[in-house]
Design an enzyme around this catalytic site. Sequence first.
Site, PDB file in Angstrom:
ATOM      1  N   THR A  14      -8.740  -8.611 -28.818  1.00 50.17           N
ATOM      2  CA  THR A  14     -10.150  -8.807 -29.174  1.00 50.17           C
ATOM      3  C   THR A  14     -10.620  -7.592 -29.966  1.00 50.17           C
ATOM      4  O   THR A  14     -10.245  -6.456 -29.667  1.00 50.17           O
ATOM      5  CB  THR A  14     -11.015  -9.015 -27.915  1.00 50.17           C
ATOM      6  OG1 THR A  14     -10.575 -10.207 -27.265  1.00 50.17           O
ATOM      7  CG2 THR A  14     -12.493  -9.181 -28.254  1.00 50.17           C
ATOM      8  N   PHE A  37     -13.812  -5.333 -31.345  1.00 42.14           N
ATOM      9  CA  PHE A  37     -15.179  -4.934 -30.976  1.00 42.14           C
ATOM     10  C   PHE A  37     -15.753  -4.056 -32.077  1.00 42.14           C
ATOM     11  O   PHE A  37     -15.008  -3.339 -32.758  1.00 42.14           O
ATOM     12  CB  PHE A  37     -15.155  -4.127 -29.663  1.00 42.14           C
ATOM     13  CG  PHE A  37     -14.569  -4.891 -28.507  1.00 42.14           C
ATOM     14  CD1 PHE A  37     -15.383  -5.601 -27.639  1.00 42.14           C
ATOM     15  CD2 PHE A  37     -13.191  -4.918 -28.295  1.00 42.14           C
ATOM     16  CE1 PHE A  37     -14.843  -6.323 -26.579  1.00 42.14           C
ATOM     17  CE2 PHE A  37     -12.640  -5.641 -27.245  1.00 42.14           C
ATOM     18  CZ  PHE A  37     -13.470  -6.347 -26.390  1.00 42.14           C
TER      19      PHE A  37
HETATM   20  O1  LIG Z   1     -16.854 -10.971 -21.005  1.00 40.58           O
HETATM   21  C1  LIG Z   1     -16.250  -9.931 -21.361  1.00 40.58           C
HETATM   22  O2  LIG Z   1     -15.578  -9.218 -20.604  1.00 40.58           O
HETATM   23  C2  LIG Z   1     -16.308  -9.538 -22.767  1.00 40.58           C
HETATM   24  O3  LIG Z   1     -16.306  -8.383 -23.069  1.00 40.58           O
HETATM   25  C3  LIG Z   1     -16.216 -10.624 -23.786  1.00 40.58           C
HETATM   26  C4  LIG Z   1     -14.800 -11.071 -23.841  1.00 40.58           C
HETATM   27  C5  LIG Z   1     -14.414 -12.222 -23.177  1.00 40.58           C
HETATM   28  C6  LIG Z   1     -13.079 -12.605 -23.228  1.00 40.58           C
HETATM   29  C7  LIG Z   1     -12.153 -11.851 -23.902  1.00 40.58           C
HETATM   30  C8  LIG Z   1     -12.551 -10.699 -24.543  1.00 40.58           C
HETATM   31  C9  LIG Z   1     -13.885 -10.307 -24.521  1.00 40.58           C
END
Ligand SMILES: O=C(O)C(=O)Cc1ccccc1
Length: 305
Positions: free
Chosen positions: A175, A177
Site C-alpha cells: 500500500t 501512503f
Molecule cells: O485501515 C487501515 O489500517 C488503513 O490504514 C487502510 C488500509 C486498509 C487495508 C490495507 C492497507 C491500508
Amino acid sequence: MLPRIAYFGPQGTFTEQAARGFAADSEVDSELLPHDTVPAALDAVRRGEADGACVPVENSVEGAVPATMDALAEGEPLVAVAEAVLPVRFSVLVRPDGGPVRTVASHPHALAQVRHWLAANLPDAAVVATTSTSAAAVAVLRGDYDAAVSAPVAVRHYPLEVLASDVADVSDAKTRFLLVRPPGVVPGPTGRDRTSIVVTAPDRVGVLSDVLTELALRRINLTRIESRPTKGKLGEYRFYVDFDGHVAEPRVGDALAALRRHCPRTRFLGSYPKAVEGSPAPAADNAEFVAAAEWVARIREGRGA
Ligand SMILES: O=C(O)C(=O)Cc1ccccc1
C-alpha cells in the site's frame, strides 16, 4: 518539519505505521494525531489543527482508495511532500474469551485482500465493512463482531488474541501512503521524484488524449491514471495522473503549463521523492529542454537563429 501529523486511525492502522515512518524521518519530534476517517485527517490540516496528514492512496491489489482521492480533489488544496510504500499482511484478531467466529470485520481494502483466506478458513462468517482495520479491532473488543482483519501492530493497542497471522491472498501486496500538507515551497528535486495532479476534463473530443500527449511528447513516464466521477453531472470525470519527474524540471513545468491550457481545472497534488525505484530517473532529458529554451531566448534577444 511537521510537528503534528494527523493520520487515518484509530491507533493500530497501517496508516499509523506509515505515519510513524514519516515522523522518524522528520527533524522534529512529531506528535501523531489519530482521526477516524481520511477526510477527517485531511480536514484537521485544513483547519490548522495538524501540520500534515498521512493517508493511504492506493494498494497493489485493490487499487485506489476513493476516500483519499475525493478528499484531495475537493476542498482547500493540500500537497504531498513524501510517500511511503508498506508491505501489507494481516492478523486476524479475536476476543480472548470469544466463541465461534460468526462475523468478521475490516476495512473494505483489507477484506478484499483476504477473500480467499476467509473462504477457506471462516467460510460461514458474515463479512462486515468498517472505516479502518483498527476500527474493526475496536468493534471486536466492544463485542460488535467476532473477528477483525487488522494490521499486525493492532494487537499491541487492543487486548485481543491473534487467531491467524501473516494472512494475505497475495503475498507481496503493498500500500502506498502520502504525507500531505498545505501548499508551500515544494521540496527540491531528488532525481527520482513523482508528480501527482488531478485534472477535471472538460467534455470535448480528445481531451484525455491531449493531456496524455503533452506528457508523451516530453517523454514523461506516466505511473498511474485513475478516473473518478466529479459527483456533479453524470459522465463528468476527474483524472488522477501520476508521472515521473518534479515540477522544478523544465520539461515537467512545460507539460503542466500545456495540460492546464487543455484543462483549466487542474490541481497540483505535489512533487515528492518516490518511495520505490521504478522507471529510469527522468533527469537525463532535461538538458534538451534547457538547451532548447536557451536557443529560443537567444533568438528573442537577437543573438542567434
Ligand atoms: O485501515 C487501515 O489500517 C488503513 O490504514 C487502510 C488500509 C486498509 C487495508 C490495507 C492497507 C491500508
